[in-house]
Design a protein around this motif. Structure first.
Motif, short mmCIF file in Angstrom:
data_model
loop_
_atom_site.label_atom_id
_atom_site.label_comp_id
_atom_site.label_asym_id
_atom_site.label_seq_id
_atom_site.Cartn_x
_atom_site.Cartn_y
_atom_site.Cartn_z
N UNK A 97 0.84 -1.18 0.00
CA UNK A 97 0.00 0.00 0.00
C UNK A 97 0.87 1.23 0.00
N UNK A 98 0.40 2.25 -0.67
CA UNK A 98 1.12 3.52 -0.73
C UNK A 98 0.31 4.56 0.04
N UNK A 99 0.94 5.22 0.99
CA UNK A 99 0.26 6.25 1.76
C UNK A 99 1.11 6.68 2.94
N UNK A 100 0.60 7.63 3.70
CA UNK A 100 1.29 8.11 4.88
C UNK A 100 0.91 7.22 6.05
N UNK A 101 1.85 6.45 6.55
CA UNK A 101 1.58 5.47 7.60
C UNK A 101 1.16 6.12 8.92
N UNK A 102 1.52 7.38 9.12
CA UNK A 102 1.16 8.05 10.36
C UNK A 102 -0.24 8.63 10.31
N UNK A 103 -0.77 8.83 9.12
CA UNK A 103 -2.11 9.42 8.98
C UNK A 103 -3.16 8.42 8.55
N UNK A 104 -2.74 7.23 8.18
CA UNK A 104 -3.67 6.21 7.71
C UNK A 104 -4.27 5.44 8.86
N UNK A 105 -5.56 5.18 8.80
CA UNK A 105 -6.20 4.30 9.78
C UNK A 105 -5.89 2.88 9.34
N UNK A 106 -5.03 2.19 10.11
CA UNK A 106 -4.58 0.86 9.72
C UNK A 106 -5.73 -0.14 9.63
N UNK A 107 -6.81 0.12 10.34
CA UNK A 107 -7.98 -0.77 10.24
C UNK A 107 -8.59 -0.71 8.84
N UNK A 108 -8.34 0.38 8.10
CA UNK A 108 -8.81 0.46 6.71
C UNK A 108 -7.98 -0.44 5.80
N UNK A 109 -6.75 -0.75 6.21
CA UNK A 109 -5.85 -1.57 5.41
C UNK A 109 -6.04 -3.06 5.73
N UNK A 110 -6.02 -3.38 7.01
CA UNK A 110 -6.16 -4.78 7.42
C UNK A 110 -6.76 -4.82 8.83
N UNK A 111 -7.65 -5.76 9.03
CA UNK A 111 -8.25 -5.91 10.35
C UNK A 111 -7.19 -6.41 11.33
N UNK A 112 -7.19 -5.85 12.54
CA UNK A 112 -6.12 -6.17 13.50
C UNK A 112 -6.11 -7.64 13.91
N UNK A 113 -7.24 -8.33 13.86
CA UNK A 113 -7.25 -9.74 14.24
C UNK A 113 -6.78 -10.66 13.11
N UNK A 114 -6.48 -10.09 11.93
CA UNK A 114 -6.00 -10.88 10.80
C UNK A 114 -4.51 -10.68 10.55
N UNK A 115 -3.85 -9.98 11.47
CA UNK A 115 -2.45 -9.64 11.22
C UNK A 115 -1.66 -9.68 12.52
N UNK A 116 -0.46 -10.26 12.45
CA UNK A 116 0.43 -10.26 13.60
C UNK A 116 1.49 -9.16 13.49
N UNK A 117 1.96 -8.90 12.26
CA UNK A 117 3.02 -7.91 12.05
C UNK A 117 2.72 -7.09 10.81
N UNK A 118 3.14 -5.84 10.85
CA UNK A 118 3.15 -5.00 9.67
C UNK A 118 4.58 -4.54 9.51
N UNK A 119 5.13 -4.77 8.33
CA UNK A 119 6.52 -4.43 8.06
C UNK A 119 6.53 -3.29 7.07
N UNK A 120 7.28 -2.26 7.37
CA UNK A 120 7.31 -1.13 6.45
C UNK A 120 8.43 -0.19 6.74
N UNK A 121 8.39 0.94 6.06
CA UNK A 121 9.40 1.96 6.18
C UNK A 121 8.71 3.28 6.52
N UNK A 122 8.31 3.48 7.79
CA UNK A 122 7.60 4.71 8.15
C UNK A 122 8.40 5.94 7.79
N UNK A 123 7.74 7.05 7.54
CA UNK A 123 6.31 7.25 7.71
C UNK A 123 5.47 6.87 6.50
N UNK A 124 6.07 6.33 5.46
CA UNK A 124 5.29 5.96 4.29
C UNK A 124 5.34 4.46 4.11
N UNK A 125 4.22 3.87 3.77
CA UNK A 125 4.16 2.42 3.59
C UNK A 125 3.66 2.11 2.23
#
Length: 125
Positions: A97-125
């Motif tokens: 996904x492309x966007x600002x990781x600090x301003x994005x609601x992560x629940x819009x990307x993936x439900x928290x119960x379906x994910x253990x880790x998110x790997x990225x390069x903040x502040x953009x993912x």
């Protein structure tokens, strides 16, 4: 000389000078009212310009890299088993996904119960 100023009663001073290019070396001296000049101090101008707004291009490069890795692994498996594995068009792709990781609601990307880790390069993912 780029500028001069008189010290305040507290001994501080401030001088406004034109913007200098990064890497420019400036030499600073102080002269008192009696004409005595201090030893010089050199400073180098550093780049403080914020990076340009990120583009989607790096995320597209990551996607292509993952596709190339899949192709290389398919070739390895094909060589190991002696058969050609052709998986085009590729049906599964990575979730990049492309966007600002600090301003994005992560629940819009993936439900928290379906994910253990998110790997990225903040502040953009």
């Amino acid at each position: 000389m780029l500028g001069s100023a008189k010290a305040t009663s507290k001994g501080t001073l401030s001088i406004k000078i034109p913007v200098q290019k990064a890497g420019t070396k400036l030499t600073v001296t102080v002269k008192d009212s009696a004409g005595n000049v201090s030893s010089s101090v050199s400073v180098t101008v550093v780049d403080v310009v914020a990076p340009s707004k990120p583009t989607e291009f790096p995320s597209q490069i990551a996607q292509v890299g993952l596709l190339l890795m899949k192709h290389q692994l398919d070739k390895e498996v094909s060589n190991y088993f002696g058969i050609d594995i052709i998986d085009f068009p590729i049906r599964e792709t990575a979730n990049i996904f492309f966007g600002n990781a600090l301003r994005t609601d992560w629940e819009d990307i993936i439900e928290k119960d379906k994910c253990s880790y998110i790997i990225g390069n903040p502040p953009f993912f």
